[in-house]
Structures are given as structure tokens and as C-alpha cells.
Write a protein that holds these residues in place. Structure first.
Motif, short mmCIF file in Angstrom:
data_model
loop_
_atom_site.label_atom_id
_atom_site.label_comp_id
_atom_site.label_asym_id
_atom_site.label_seq_id
_atom_site.Cartn_x
_atom_site.Cartn_y
_atom_site.Cartn_z
N LYS A 142 0.81 -1.20 0.00
CA LYS A 142 0.00 0.00 0.00
C LYS A 142 0.85 1.26 0.00
N ILE A 143 1.93 1.22 0.75
CA ILE A 143 2.80 2.38 0.90
C ILE A 143 4.22 1.98 0.51
N CYS A 167 7.26 9.17 -0.75
CA CYS A 167 6.24 8.19 -0.37
C CYS A 167 5.24 8.10 -1.50
N TYR A 227 1.73 5.77 -2.77
CA TYR A 227 0.72 4.93 -2.16
C TYR A 227 -0.17 4.31 -3.23
N LEU A 270 -3.34 10.38 4.59
CA LEU A 270 -1.92 10.08 4.57
C LEU A 270 -1.24 10.73 5.77
N MET A 288 -0.95 5.20 5.57
CA MET A 288 -2.22 5.53 4.91
C MET A 288 -3.38 4.86 5.63
#
Lengths: 115, 115
Positions: free
Chosen positions: B3-4, B23, B25, B34, B94
Motif C-alpha cells: 500500500k505504501i 512516499c 501509495y 496520509l 495511509m
């Protein structure tokens, strides 16, 4: 406001014993608490979500009989590592939220070493 | 699927200089939040800044600002005027959907500020 404490901050236990870690929200009531595990120089992995008065929801791959979570009040959740083994050695962090969807406030963490 | 994503290696930053931490996502939910957290060597997770998916402007908090590029699904953290106390691990996280406060964390970025 929004202070979360953990006790103990460090614990060393022998293999085969159980150890309990407490997570307390000191100045607010937390309907939801989370337990994370962090290996050295790694990310936080969510272990379980606990809601006050109900059973915890465990993430895939986390043994619920190994990691017992109790959220008996709006200010206290406990994580008990049962029959601990050296591979359970890790940094355990809890967080607490007032309501579902609210910000998480993190505790200072507990470093568990199993010998 | 992750996811991240935080892929930068450890970074050395000169004191008083700015540093950007990347970063990206991945989510299909139109509603998400976030977060950036700082984790010094002591272990506690310190909340730095938050960006909601519907926020029109980039979030700022003191020396921290978030460069939110929604189309690119990136939420880079900018720390201006670095201080020695900024040396830490930095985690992007997130939260997806309404009423859900489960956080997914990235692997973190190590920052060392040098005098």
C-alpha cells in the motif's frame, strides 16, 4: 492531551513463560486500540485491532492464541504473549483512538526480549 | 500489493538544509488519509503531519510540509532547515475509507542530520 502509556517499557523473560504488556490511554477514552509489532529497522506491522468490550480482530498470520488481547475498559488494553519464544522478541507498540476513524495516538513501545 | 512504498536508502543531510522523503501509495478508495510519523532511536512514534485525500491544499506543520500529488499518488514529506534532532526513521502511512482507522505503514526512511 491524548497521551498513551505502555508498561513495561522493557521486559526480558525466559522461553516458555508468558508476559503481559499494558497499554493505557491516560487522558481520553479509547474505543479502539491497536497493537503493532516492529522488528529492528523494519516497519510497523499491525497485529490486531481491539474494541472495548469485544473480541480483538487479528490480522492474517497472527496467532490469536499466542497473542492474547484484552480491551476490558476504555482506557486499558493488554497484550499477553503466551509461551514466549526467542522469535517473539520484538518491539511492541500500541496506539489508541477515541472513535473509529479518529487519529491514532501511539504509546512509547515495549521492547520484549525472550531468552 | 504494497500500500505504501518508501524506497529511498538512508540519507545524510547537512544541518539547516532541506530534505525530501518520498512516499507513494496505492489505493482504489477515493477517501483516504496520509500520515507521516517520526521514530527516533527511543522508539516512540511521533505524529508529524496529515493530508486528507480531499484536501485542496498541501498540509504544512511548522518545518514539515507535505507535497501531495494526487494524480501521481505521492505524498512526499519536506523537512526544511534540518536540525540535529531530526535524525530518525520517518514512516509514511495511509488510512483508507471512512470510519476506518487501520493504518498501513511504509518501510521507512532513515535520516541522519550532520553538523
Amino acid at each position: 492531551g491524548a497521551v498513551v502509556s505502555q508498561h513495561p517499557s522493557r521486559v526480558i523473560c525466559k522461553s516458555g513463560t508468558s508476559v503481559k504488556i499494558e497499554c493505557r490511554s491516560l487522558d481520553f477514552q479509547a474505543t479502539t486500540m491497536f497493537w503493532y509489532r516492529q522488528f529492528p529497522k523494519k516497519s510497523l506491522m499491525l497485529m490486531a485491532t481491539s474494541n472495548e468490550g469485544s473480541k480483538a480482530t487479528y490480522e492474517q498470520g497472527v496467532e490469536k492464541d499466542k497473542f492474547l488481547i484484552n480491551h476490558a475498559s476504555l482506557t486499558l488494553s493488554t497484550l499477553t504473549v503466551t509461551s514466549a519464544h526467542p522469535e517473539d522478541s520484538s518491539f511492541y507498540i500500541c496506539s489508541a483512538s477515541r472513535l473509529a476513524g479518529d487519529e491514532q495516538y501511539f504509546g512509547p513501545g515495549t521492547r520484549l526480549t525472550v531468552t | 500489493a504494497q500500500k505504501i512504498t518508501q524506497t529511498q536508502p538512508g540519507m545524510f543531510v547537512q544541518e539547516k538544509e532541506a530534505v525530501t522523503l518520498d512516499c507513494t501509495y496505492d489505493t482504489s478508495d477515493p477517501s483516504y488519509g496520509l500520515f507521516w510519523y517520526k521514530q527516533p532511536s527511543s522508539g516512540e512514534m511521533i505524529f508529524l503531519i496529515y493530508q486528507g485525500s480531499y484536501d485542496q491544499q498541501n498540509a504544512t506543520e511548522g518545518r514539515y510540509s507535505l507535497n501531495f500529488q494526487k494524480a501521481r499518488k505521492s505524498a512526499n514529506l519536506v523537512i526544511s532547515a534540518s536540525q540535529l534532532g531530526d535524525s530518525a526513521m520517518y514512516f509514511c502511512a495511509m488510512r483508507e475509507g471512512y470510519g476506518n482507522n487501520r493504518l498501513a505503514f511504509g518501510k521507512g526512511n532513515q535520516v541522519v542530520v550532520i553538523p
